[in-house]
Write a protein that holds these residues in place. Structure first.
Motif, PDB file in Angstrom:
ATOM      1  N   THR A  19      11.384   3.324  -7.875  1.00 31.67           N
ATOM      2  CA  THR A  19      11.037   2.428  -8.981  1.00 31.67           C
ATOM      3  C   THR A  19       9.533   2.465  -9.245  1.00 31.67           C
ATOM      4  O   THR A  19       8.735   2.835  -8.371  1.00 31.67           O
ATOM      5  CB  THR A  19      11.455   0.973  -8.671  1.00 31.67           C
ATOM      6  OG1 THR A  19      10.670   0.499  -7.563  1.00 31.67           O
ATOM      7  CG2 THR A  19      12.941   0.870  -8.355  1.00 31.67           C
ATOM      8  N   TRP A  20       9.152   2.056 -10.457  1.00 32.41           N
ATOM      9  CA  TRP A  20       7.731   1.966 -10.789  1.00 32.41           C
ATOM     10  C   TRP A  20       7.045   0.938  -9.903  1.00 32.41           C
ATOM     11  O   TRP A  20       5.882   1.097  -9.535  1.00 32.41           O
ATOM     12  CB  TRP A  20       7.552   1.602 -12.266  1.00 32.41           C
ATOM     13  CG  TRP A  20       7.782   2.770 -13.160  1.00 32.41           C
ATOM     14  CD1 TRP A  20       8.831   2.956 -14.011  1.00 32.41           C
ATOM     15  CD2 TRP A  20       6.961   3.931 -13.289  1.00 32.41           C
ATOM     16  NE1 TRP A  20       8.717   4.162 -14.649  1.00 32.41           N
ATOM     17  CE2 TRP A  20       7.569   4.784 -14.233  1.00 32.41           C
ATOM     18  CE3 TRP A  20       5.772   4.345 -12.701  1.00 32.41           C
ATOM     19  CZ2 TRP A  20       7.025   6.008 -14.599  1.00 32.41           C
ATOM     20  CZ3 TRP A  20       5.233   5.565 -13.067  1.00 32.41           C
ATOM     21  CH2 TRP A  20       5.854   6.378 -14.000  1.00 32.41           C
ATOM     22  N   GLU A  21       7.760  -0.129  -9.577  1.00 30.85           N
ATOM     23  CA  GLU A  21       7.185  -1.169  -8.730  1.00 30.85           C
ATOM     24  C   GLU A  21       6.784  -0.599  -7.366  1.00 30.85           C
ATOM     25  O   GLU A  21       5.664  -0.816  -6.893  1.00 30.85           O
ATOM     26  CB  GLU A  21       8.193  -2.308  -8.551  1.00 30.85           C
ATOM     27  CG  GLU A  21       7.680  -3.447  -7.700  1.00 30.85           C
ATOM     28  CD  GLU A  21       8.716  -4.549  -7.522  1.00 30.85           C
ATOM     29  OE1 GLU A  21       8.326  -5.610  -7.022  1.00 30.85           O
ATOM     30  OE2 GLU A  21       9.896  -4.347  -7.866  1.00 30.85           O
ATOM     31  N   ALA A  22       7.678   0.149  -6.746  1.00 34.40           N
ATOM     32  CA  ALA A  22       7.375   0.736  -5.437  1.00 34.40           C
ATOM     33  C   ALA A  22       6.256   1.772  -5.551  1.00 34.40           C
ATOM     34  O   ALA A  22       5.381   1.848  -4.683  1.00 34.40           O
ATOM     35  CB  ALA A  22       8.629   1.364  -4.838  1.00 34.40           C
ATOM     36  N   ALA A  23       6.264   2.551  -6.627  1.00 32.78           N
ATOM     37  CA  ALA A  23       5.210   3.551  -6.821  1.00 32.78           C
ATOM     38  C   ALA A  23       3.852   2.872  -6.991  1.00 32.78           C
ATOM     39  O   ALA A  23       2.842   3.333  -6.444  1.00 32.78           O
ATOM     40  CB  ALA A  23       5.526   4.414  -8.039  1.00 32.78           C
ATOM     41  N   ARG A  55      -1.847   0.629  -2.160  1.00 33.54           N
ATOM     42  CA  ARG A  55      -2.133   0.832  -0.726  1.00 33.54           C
ATOM     43  C   ARG A  55      -3.025   2.054  -0.513  1.00 33.54           C
ATOM     44  O   ARG A  55      -3.951   2.033   0.292  1.00 33.54           O
ATOM     45  CB  ARG A  55      -0.836   1.003   0.066  1.00 33.54           C
ATOM     46  CG  ARG A  55      -0.155  -0.290   0.430  1.00 33.54           C
ATOM     47  CD  ARG A  55       0.910  -0.093   1.507  1.00 33.54           C
ATOM     48  NE  ARG A  55       1.852   0.973   1.212  1.00 33.54           N
ATOM     49  CZ  ARG A  55       2.984   0.822   0.519  1.00 33.54           C
ATOM     50  NH1 ARG A  55       3.315  -0.364   0.055  1.00 33.54           N
ATOM     51  NH2 ARG A  55       3.789   1.843   0.309  1.00 33.54           N
ATOM     52  N   ALA A  56      -2.751   3.126  -1.242  1.00 32.36           N
ATOM     53  CA  ALA A  56      -3.532   4.356  -1.074  1.00 32.36           C
ATOM     54  C   ALA A  56      -4.962   4.190  -1.569  1.00 32.36           C
ATOM     55  O   ALA A  56      -5.880   4.824  -1.047  1.00 32.36           O
ATOM     56  CB  ALA A  56      -2.859   5.508  -1.812  1.00 32.36           C
ATOM     57  N   CYS A  57      -5.158   3.336  -2.562  1.00 29.81           N
ATOM     58  CA  CYS A  57      -6.492   3.143  -3.143  1.00 29.81           C
ATOM     59  C   CYS A  57      -7.298   2.075  -2.428  1.00 29.81           C
ATOM     60  O   CYS A  57      -8.492   1.923  -2.692  1.00 29.81           O
ATOM     61  CB  CYS A  57      -6.376   2.762  -4.621  1.00 29.81           C
ATOM     62  SG  CYS A  57      -5.723   4.087  -5.632  1.00 29.81           S
ATOM     63  N   GLY A  58      -6.652   1.342  -1.564  1.00 26.29           N
ATOM     64  CA  GLY A  58      -7.338   0.244  -0.891  1.00 26.29           C
ATOM     65  C   GLY A  58      -8.454   0.736   0.016  1.00 26.29           C
ATOM     66  O   GLY A  58      -8.341   1.759   0.674  1.00 26.29           O
TER      67      GLY A  58
END
Length: 144
Positions: free
Chosen positions: A124-128, A134-137
């Motif tokens: 889903t777009w939500e999970a993506a 998380r990756a950008c944090g």
């Protein structure tokens, strides 16, 4: 009972022997038909169970994700760009052309496992978006 993963020697070995030149290829064309561009929605009633991606140079992650989300087997090379898909039961990863052929044969003789609600949510777009955040944090330790 069908095994979850194919055994190491799933079937007779396929010998990959591509044409060595354009001349040889023209004299002995690959026995395949390419039907041109199709909207995959038009294929919803076609009972395809296997998606094959042999490329490690072209990023085909979107089509691999679509195949897995549609409940199909995805036979893909073991490669860093495909790591995300390794968590899905219907993702069959290979290291050699022979393993690819074995997995294709195994997938053609077995039924894909239905996606769980948890696994379906991964598409889903939500999970993506959550994965992107998380990756950008940046943690306090990482900031300058």
């Amino acid at each position: 009972i069908v095994p979850l993963r194919p055994p190491a020697a799933a079937a007779a070995r396929f010998v990959f022997d591509p044409p060595r030149s354009r001349h040889e290829w023209r004299r002995n064309p690959i026995p395949a038909r390419f039907l041109g561009v199709r909207d995959h929605a038009a294929l919803r009633d076609v009972n395809h169970r296997v998606f094959l991606n042999v490329s490690v140079t072209e990023v085909l992650c979107t089509t691999t994700a679509e195949a897995l989300a549609m409940g199909k087997f995805a036979v893909i090379p073991r490669h860093p760009s495909n790591d995300f898909f390794s968590r899905f039961e219907n993702c069959l990863m290979y290291d050699t052309p022979e393993e690819c052929a074995d997995l294709l044969l195994w997938a053609s003789r077995n039924e894909p496992k239905p996606l769980t609600a948890e696994m379906a949510r991964e598409f889903t777009w939500e999970a993506a978006t959550e994965r992107l955040v998380r990756a950008c944090g940046v943690t306090r330790g990482e900031r300058r």
